[in-house]
Design a protein around this motif. Structure first.
Motif, PDB file in Angstrom:
ATOM      1  N   VAL A   4      12.991  -7.608   3.996  1.00 21.24           N
ATOM      2  CA  VAL A   4      11.794  -6.830   3.665  1.00 21.24           C
ATOM      3  C   VAL A   4      10.586  -7.286   4.481  1.00 21.24           C
ATOM      4  CG1 VAL A   4      10.245  -6.153   1.769  1.00 21.24           C
ATOM      5  CG2 VAL A   4      12.652  -6.583   1.292  1.00 21.24           C
ATOM      6  N   ALA A   5       9.753  -6.312   4.856  1.00 17.22           N
ATOM      7  CA  ALA A   5       8.435  -6.618   5.426  1.00 17.22           C
ATOM      8  C   ALA A   5       7.396  -6.049   4.477  1.00 17.22           C
ATOM      9  CB  ALA A   5       8.297  -5.967   6.799  1.00 17.22           C
ATOM     10  N   LEU A   6       6.320  -6.783   4.265  1.00 17.84           N
ATOM     11  CA  LEU A   6       5.258  -6.306   3.372  1.00 17.84           C
ATOM     12  C   LEU A   6       3.977  -6.124   4.186  1.00 17.84           C
ATOM     13  CD1 LEU A   6       4.548  -7.521  -0.208  1.00 17.84           C
ATOM     14  CD2 LEU A   6       2.662  -7.298   1.406  1.00 17.84           C
ATOM     15  N   ILE A   7       3.397  -4.934   4.099  1.00 15.29           N
ATOM     16  CA  ILE A   7       2.182  -4.633   4.867  1.00 15.29           C
ATOM     17  C   ILE A   7       0.996  -4.497   3.904  1.00 15.29           C
ATOM     18  CG2 ILE A   7       1.125  -3.053   6.544  1.00 15.29           C
ATOM     19  CD1 ILE A   7       3.936  -2.084   7.265  1.00 15.29           C
ATOM     20  N   GLY A   8      -0.028  -5.338   4.114  1.00  9.24           N
ATOM     21  CA  GLY A   8      -1.220  -5.307   3.254  1.00  9.24           C
ATOM     22  C   GLY A   8      -1.159  -6.406   2.205  1.00  9.24           C
ATOM     23  N   MET A  30       8.790 -10.701   6.712  1.00 11.88           N
ATOM     24  CA  MET A  30       7.539 -10.553   7.460  1.00 11.88           C
ATOM     25  C   MET A  30       6.407 -10.102   6.554  1.00 11.88           C
ATOM     26  SD  MET A  30       8.546  -8.791  11.009  1.00 11.88           S
ATOM     27  CE  MET A  30       7.389  -9.703  11.980  1.00 11.88           C
ATOM     28  N   ILE A  31       5.215 -10.628   6.849  1.00 11.10           N
ATOM     29  CA  ILE A  31       4.011 -10.171   6.160  1.00 11.10           C
ATOM     30  C   ILE A  31       3.040  -9.704   7.229  1.00 11.10           C
ATOM     31  CG2 ILE A  31       1.966 -11.034   4.932  1.00 11.10           C
ATOM     32  CD1 ILE A  31       3.911 -12.550   3.084  1.00 11.10           C
ATOM     33  N   CYS A  32       2.453  -8.545   7.002  1.00  9.42           N
ATOM     34  CA  CYS A  32       1.545  -7.976   8.006  1.00  9.42           C
ATOM     35  C   CYS A  32       0.207  -7.636   7.351  1.00  9.42           C
ATOM     36  CB  CYS A  32       2.189  -6.700   8.561  1.00  9.42           C
ATOM     37  SG  CYS A  32       1.069  -5.691   9.523  1.00  9.42           S
ATOM     38  N   ASP A  33      -0.848  -8.026   8.000  1.00 10.64           N
ATOM     39  CA  ASP A  33      -2.184  -7.636   7.532  1.00 10.64           C
ATOM     40  C   ASP A  33      -3.106  -7.641   8.739  1.00 10.64           C
ATOM     41  OD1 ASP A  33      -3.585  -7.720   4.443  1.00 10.64           O
ATOM     42  OD2 ASP A  33      -4.928  -7.766   6.182  1.00 10.64           O
ATOM     43  N   ILE A  34      -4.088  -6.736   8.749  1.00 11.36           N
ATOM     44  CA  ILE A  34      -5.015  -6.706   9.890  1.00 11.36           C
ATOM     45  C   ILE A  34      -5.979  -7.890   9.845  1.00 11.36           C
ATOM     46  CG2 ILE A  34      -4.906  -4.250  10.514  1.00 11.36           C
ATOM     47  CD1 ILE A  34      -7.255  -3.773   8.633  1.00 11.36           C
ATOM     48  N   GLN A  35      -6.021  -8.580   8.691  1.00  9.95           N
ATOM     49  CA  GLN A  35      -6.878  -9.772   8.605  1.00  9.95           C
ATOM     50  C   GLN A  35      -6.061 -11.002   8.973  1.00  9.95           C
ATOM     51  OE1 GLN A  35      -9.389 -10.267   5.108  1.00  9.95           O
ATOM     52  NE2 GLN A  35      -8.967  -8.124   4.622  1.00  9.95           N
ATOM     53  N   GLY A  46       6.889 -18.383   3.381  1.00  7.75           N
ATOM     54  CA  GLY A  46       7.978 -18.632   4.331  1.00  7.75           C
ATOM     55  C   GLY A  46       8.299 -17.411   5.168  1.00  7.75           C
ATOM     56  N   ALA A  47       7.300 -16.522   5.365  1.00 10.93           N
ATOM     57  CA  ALA A  47       7.530 -15.291   6.128  1.00 10.93           C
ATOM     58  C   ALA A  47       6.782 -15.359   7.461  1.00 10.93           C
ATOM     59  CB  ALA A  47       7.027 -14.101   5.314  1.00 10.93           C
ATOM     60  N   ALA A  48       7.302 -14.628   8.451  1.00 10.42           N
ATOM     61  CA  ALA A  48       6.599 -14.529   9.737  1.00 10.42           C
ATOM     62  C   ALA A  48       5.376 -13.641   9.537  1.00 10.42           C
ATOM     63  CB  ALA A  48       7.533 -13.927  10.777  1.00 10.42           C
ATOM     64  N   PHE A  49       4.362 -13.805  10.394  1.00  6.35           N
ATOM     65  CA  PHE A  49       3.142 -13.004  10.245  1.00  6.35           C
ATOM     66  C   PHE A  49       2.948 -12.091  11.448  1.00  6.35           C
ATOM     67  CE2 PHE A  49      -1.367 -12.261  11.078  1.00  6.35           C
ATOM     68  CZ  PHE A  49      -1.729 -11.636   9.890  1.00  6.35           C
ATOM     69  N   SER A  50       2.428 -10.885  11.183  1.00  9.03           N
ATOM     70  CA  SER A  50       2.050  -9.994  12.279  1.00  9.03           C
ATOM     71  C   SER A  50       0.792  -9.242  11.867  1.00  9.03           C
ATOM     72  CB  SER A  50       3.168  -8.988  12.557  1.00  9.03           C
ATOM     73  OG  SER A  50       2.684  -7.985  13.418  1.00  9.03           O
ATOM     74  N   ALA A  51      -0.052  -8.940  12.840  1.00 11.65           N
ATOM     75  CA  ALA A  51      -1.243  -8.138  12.548  1.00 11.65           C
ATOM     76  C   ALA A  51      -1.004  -6.675  12.914  1.00 11.65           C
ATOM     77  CB  ALA A  51      -2.439  -8.687  13.319  1.00 11.65           C
TER      78      ALA A  51
END
Ligand SMILES: NC(=O)c1ccc[n+]([C@@H]2O[C@H](COP(=O)([O-])OP(=O)(O)OC[C@H]3O[C@@H](n4cnc5c(N)ncnc54)[C@H](O)[C@@H]3O)[C@@H](O)[C@H]2O)c1
Length: 330
Positions: A4-8, A30-35, A46-51
């Motif tokens: 799973v990837a979580l955005i926001g 993965m976790i994604c946030d524009i911040q 323990g998840a990778a990060f992406s903007a």
């Protein structure tokens, strides 16, 4: 294992991230946030990060995406995720823009079926029992529904700035409940919105108090009352008035102790906010999403339900703005 990837990674994103971390059949990859500050939080999980939401959605290692960003981003992200073969959990509302949501759901129902909408109250034990009691028919047919939902006052308006207004944000959950309970389609609404809590709502074209009465062709009514300020904690009271009696639920008060003294009787406050009140419903919601993907079953709440609730919220919003009843067509 579902990757799973979580955005926001805001208020609700953190709740879902915690539940995903405790779900043995899912891996929060993965976790994604524009911040950029969310990178530290991703590390804690323990998840990778992406903007970049686009790169997360296009990652072939990801099976499912949680969309927990502000309402106006939902359909664009959900559409991209489905196009990339992902299952989608999308927070309510399905979007801020009714036409965009309608185009997505109505032009491609197969894609819409791959999107589960975050109506967490569907998984709450008290709400489930309420629906069962009504559906059993033991108390006759529904004549009136009254739903009273009041949130504790928030510290900063910034939390609500991107929500699409009180009808699409707060009343959305009550509307989904009403549409689920009513035996017929809603065909009209008359609503009123006012600003009594903080003038900042009016400055931003929003309301902090709202009341809407919806009705069906046979004359069954559902009145929903919302306020952004409840000093005694989150309040959620539902009464279903039937021809042979009533069925109702009140604000959960398991740990409530009543005391009496010279000043009268006192009850302790109910759980602080909906995030605490519905903690277990959010857990079951997350489990249901993962379970449905694993077993190949249809999601119990799809983009169609999201679109139905948005149509009704949009009509209530228009009624409140123009001071006129609004007819609701398909
Ligand atoms: N089901 C519920 O009980 C419930 C409760 C709260 C919020 N919500 C819904 O969840 C959604 C988010 O609400 P919230 O209160 O968590 O908001 P929030 O502002 O606390 O969090 C949103 C996060 O998304 C990030 N973000 C914004 N645009 C982005 C983008 N394009 N890509 C990646 N990240 C982006 C922001 O930086 C922020 O961290 C809303 O639709 C809201 O209605 C549902």
């Amino acid at each position: 294992m579902i990757n799973v990837a979580l955005i926001g990674m805001g208020r609700i994103g953190r709740i879902h991230a915690t539940n995903l971390s405790n779900e043995p059949r899912a891996s929060l990859r993965m976790i994604c946030d524009i911040q950029a500050s969310s990178e530290n939080i991703a590390e804690q999980y323990g998840a990778a990060f992406s903007a970049s939401p686009e790169s997360v959605i296009q990652d072939p290692a990801i099976d499912a995406v949680f969309i927990c960003t502000p309402a106006h981003t939902h359909i664009d992200l959900a559409k991209l995720a489905v196009q990339n073969g992902k299952y989608v959990f999308c927070e309510k509302p399905i979007d801020e823009d009714l036409e965009k949501a309608r185009r997505f759901v109505e032009t491609d129902p197969a894609s819409a079926a791959k999107v589960m909408i975050g109506f967490h109250r569907r998984y709450d034990e008290a709400h489930r029992k309420l629906r069962q009691a009504v559906e059993s028919g033991a108390r006759g047919g529904i004549e009136q529904i009254i739903i009273n939902s009041r949130d504790p006052q928030i510290g900063s308006y910034a939390v609500l700035a991107n929500t699409g207004g009180i009808f699409r944000d707060m009343m959305m959950h009550d509307i989904d409940q009403a549409a689920l309970l009513l035996p017929e389609k809603i065909v009209g609404v008359f609503a009123r919105g006012t600003c009594l809590v903080d003038p900042i709502f009016a400055k931003n074209g929003d309301f902090d108090n709202a009341v809407a009465t919806f009705w069906t062709n046979s004359g069954v009514t559902c009145t929903i009352i919302n306020s952004r300020r409840s000093l005694f904690g989150f309040q959620q009271v539902i009464e279903i008035y039937c021809s042979g009696g009533t069925v109702s639920i009140g604000t959960q008060a398991e740990a409530t102790v009543s005391t009496r003294d010279g000043a009268g009787e006192h009850l302790s406050k109910p759980p602080g906010h909906f995030l605490e009140r519905y903690q277990s419903a959010y857990q079951v919601e997350c489990q249901t999403f993962i379970e449905s993907i694993e077993s190949g079953k249809a999601f119990p709440v799809t983009a169609l339900d999201g679109l139905r609730a948005l149509k009704l919220a949009d009509a209530a919003d228009r009624s409140a703005r123009f001071g006129q009843p609004v007819t609701i067509k398909d």
